[in-house]
Design an enzyme around this catalytic site. Structure first.
Site, PDB file in Angstrom:
ATOM      1  N   ALA A  73     -13.234  17.767  64.142  1.00 22.82           N
ATOM      2  CA  ALA A  73     -12.107  18.348  64.883  1.00 22.82           C
ATOM      3  C   ALA A  73     -11.942  19.836  64.591  1.00 22.82           C
ATOM      4  CB  ALA A  73     -10.822  17.590  64.567  1.00 22.82           C
ATOM      5  N   THR A  74     -12.262  20.271  63.391  1.00 24.61           N
ATOM      6  CA  THR A  74     -12.154  21.699  63.082  1.00 24.61           C
ATOM      7  C   THR A  74     -13.039  22.498  64.029  1.00 24.61           C
ATOM      8  OG1 THR A  74     -11.696  21.242  60.750  1.00 24.61           O
ATOM      9  CG2 THR A  74     -12.496  23.453  61.291  1.00 24.61           C
ATOM     10  N   ASN A 153      -0.241  15.590  61.688  1.00 20.67           N
ATOM     11  CA  ASN A 153      -0.935  14.919  60.592  1.00 20.67           C
ATOM     12  C   ASN A 153      -0.029  14.623  59.402  1.00 20.67           C
ATOM     13  OD1 ASN A 153      -1.462  17.853  61.057  1.00 20.67           O
ATOM     14  ND2 ASN A 153      -2.036  17.787  58.887  1.00 20.67           N
ATOM     15  N   GLY A 202     -14.323  11.671  64.245  1.00 20.55           N
ATOM     16  CA  GLY A 202     -14.724  10.311  63.872  1.00 20.55           C
ATOM     17  C   GLY A 202     -14.028   9.773  62.637  1.00 20.55           C
ATOM     18  N   HIS A 203     -13.898  10.617  61.624  1.00 24.03           N
ATOM     19  CA  HIS A 203     -13.473  10.077  60.321  1.00 24.03           C
ATOM     20  C   HIS A 203     -11.983   9.791  60.199  1.00 24.03           C
ATOM     21  CE1 HIS A 203     -11.621  13.580  58.142  1.00 24.03           C
ATOM     22  NE2 HIS A 203     -12.281  14.266  59.054  1.00 24.03           N
ATOM     23  N   CYS A 328      -3.581  19.401  53.052  1.00 21.76           N
ATOM     24  CA  CYS A 328      -4.683  20.353  52.999  1.00 21.76           C
ATOM     25  C   CYS A 328      -4.411  21.506  52.049  1.00 21.76           C
ATOM     26  CB  CYS A 328      -4.982  20.885  54.392  1.00 21.76           C
ATOM     27  SG  CYS A 328      -5.605  19.584  55.444  1.00 21.76           S
TER      28      CYS A 328
HETATM   29  C1  LIG Z   1      -8.100  16.117  60.067  1.00 18.50           C
HETATM   30  C2  LIG Z   1      -7.594  17.005  61.117  1.00 18.50           C
HETATM   31  C3  LIG Z   1      -8.374  18.065  61.599  1.00 18.50           C
HETATM   32  C4  LIG Z   1      -9.727  18.401  61.016  1.00 18.50           C
HETATM   33  O1  LIG Z   1     -10.675  17.440  61.361  1.00 18.50           O
HETATM   34  P1  LIG Z   1     -12.151  17.490  60.742  1.00 18.50           P
HETATM   35  O2  LIG Z   1     -12.925  16.527  61.544  1.00 18.50           O
HETATM   36  O3  LIG Z   1     -11.991  17.065  59.316  1.00 18.50           O
HETATM   37  O4  LIG Z   1     -12.650  18.880  60.853  1.00 18.50           O
HETATM   38  C5  LIG Z   1      -7.867  18.829  62.626  1.00 18.50           C
HETATM   39  N1  LIG Z   1      -6.663  18.576  63.152  1.00 18.50           N
HETATM   40  C6  LIG Z   1      -5.891  17.569  62.721  1.00 18.50           C
HETATM   41  C7  LIG Z   1      -4.572  17.334  63.363  1.00 18.50           C
HETATM   42  C8  LIG Z   1      -6.323  16.758  61.685  1.00 18.50           C
HETATM   43  O5  LIG Z   1      -5.551  15.778  61.249  1.00 18.50           O
END
Ligand SMILES: *Cc1c(COP(=O)(O)O)cnc(C)c1O
Length: 404
Positions: A73-74, A153, A202-203, A328
């Site tokens: 997601a990053t 989050n 995915g994670h 984070c």
């Molecule tokens: C975890 C998270 C991310 C980052 O996701 P990654 O796949 O770890 O890079 C971005 N945005 C939100 C809202 C998240 O919870």
């Protein structure tokens, strides 16, 4: 030794064994490069990627061609925001986002400002929600993008995505949503909600780490982003780099499982979460952070007043894994900027714990966690002179502390 109870599913979820099973062949006998067009190894890998693309698209109501696989997601957040900023430079340079977004969005917006862009950061109310009129008022002639997350989050608060989508459509600006915490947990449909771009990973949905996706709408309107990684022209030129075939196959399987199981998971977990909250509410001076009206079913962010969150966590972190403050930035011991944006003082922000349940959380685990955490709160308060003063009825806000 008892098992460490995992209530930190918003940080990452365990990989579903059915996902791992799906991935294994793509490390061994089907190890091909999905871009190799001249032999069976390549074809098998490409087939796996195509299938995963369908599974992922189906989960969010998209066309498979609209899915760009990324490393997570990053990367998808970066690609969406920087990619739109570059692609639509002639239309404008103004982006609207919110102070409670994930750092992957906020820090990308900071970079946009350095590159000459203009960013408006909307505030949230004490429930964690944006004001739609403020959004309307913030849109200008040069606005090209609204970037607002689906679910937070830290608090699980869900923004009024459909209404935001409508406002964006009326004003002819693109709507990007970081839906990392929502996809696979609650119904997310890109068409129904007027989404133009959407990031997820995915994670956080029982898939592997290191794989995610950016949804980029292909019609009504056709949206484009400028690639941020240049190279072999993979992913329709928007994201070059050899595809992580095992992870993508796993991500696809994870998406399918979520599509089939999220409704029952959400029902079960909301009962457990409500139980957890009800039990903690029996303690004094307990506050639930963020609205309880529009919230993810498996998340509870709770402040135990006059108890320092990190210290509290030490009393049970051999047995229960959770996050305090901002997940984070918790290494820095700065109070969570998300909770502060909701108007919490440093004390309440510092005393917060995020409980996030998941597919593999059991009732027994929740009951054990309730007992361990409640005992921890009691223990900390028994030792605390502040708590003693509170119990004696002293107005703590009126006390002049000597260090000030
Ligand atoms: C975890 C998270 C991310 C980052 O996701 P990654 O796949 O770890 O890079 C971005 N945005 C939100 C809202 C998240 O919870």
């Amino acid at each position: 030794m008892k098992k460490l109870i995992y209530l930190d599913n918003n940080s990452t979820t365990p990989t579903d064994p059915r996902v791992v099973e799906t991935m294994i062949p793509y490390f061994y006998e089907k190890h091909g490069n999905a871009a190799s067009r001249s032999h069976k190894y390549g074809w098998e890998a490409e087939e796996a990627v195509d299938y995963a693309r369908e599974q992922v698209a189906q989960l969010i109501g998209a066309d498979p061609k609209e899915i760009i696989f990324t490393s997570g997601a990053t990367e998808a957040d970066n690609l969406a925001i920087k990619g739109v900023f570059e692609m639509y430079a002639r239309k404008g340079n103004h982006i609207i986002t919110v102070t409670t977004e994930h750092k992957a969005v906020l820090d990308t917006c900071k970079k946009i400002e350095k590159l000459g862009g203009e960013v408006t950061y909307l505030e949230v109310n004490d429930k964690g929600l944006i004001d739609l009129d403020e959004l309307r008022a913030a849109i200008k002639k040069n606005t090209i993008l609204v970037s607002i997350m689906w679910a937070n989050n830290e608090t699980g608060v869900i923004q009024p995505v459909k209404e935001i989508g409508k406002i964006c459509e009326e004003n002819g600006v693109l709507f990007f949503s970081d839906a990392t915490q929502a996809v696979g947990k609650i119904p997310v449909d890109v068409i129904e909600n007027g989404i133009h771009l959407m990031a997820f990973t995915g994670h956080k949905m029982y898939g592997p780490k290191g794989v995610g996706a950016l949804y980029v709408r292909r019609k009504k309107p056709r949206v484009k982003v400028t690639a941020q990684l240049d190279g072999g022209g993979h992913e329709r030129g928007m994201r070059s780099g050899t595809l992580n075939v095992p992870a993508i196959a796993g991500f696809g399987k994870a998406a399918e499982l979520c599509r089939l199981e999220m409704e029952q998971d959400a029902k079960r977990l909301s009962v457990l979460r409500d139980h957890l909250e009800a039990e903690f509410n029996k303690l004094e001076e307990v506050y639930v952070n963020g609205t309880t009206e529009a919230r993810m079913p498996h998340v509870a962010n709770i402040s135990f007043k006059h108890v320092e969150g990190e210290g509290l966590m030490m009393t049970f972190n051999q047995n229960v894994a959770v996050s305090s403050g901002s997940a984070c930035t918790s290494a820095s011991l700065e109070p969570s900027y998300v909770l502060k944006a909701l108007g919490l003082g440093d004390d309440l922000a510092h005393s917060s714990i995020r409980f996030s349940l998941g597919r593999f959380t059991t009732k027994e685990e929740v009951d054990q966690a309730i007992e361990l955490v409640s005992n921890g709160v009691q223990h900390m308060r028994d030792l605390s002179p502040i708590w003693e003063m509170y119990k004696e009825g002293i107005d703590l806000d009126a006390v002049e502390w000597s260090e000030h």
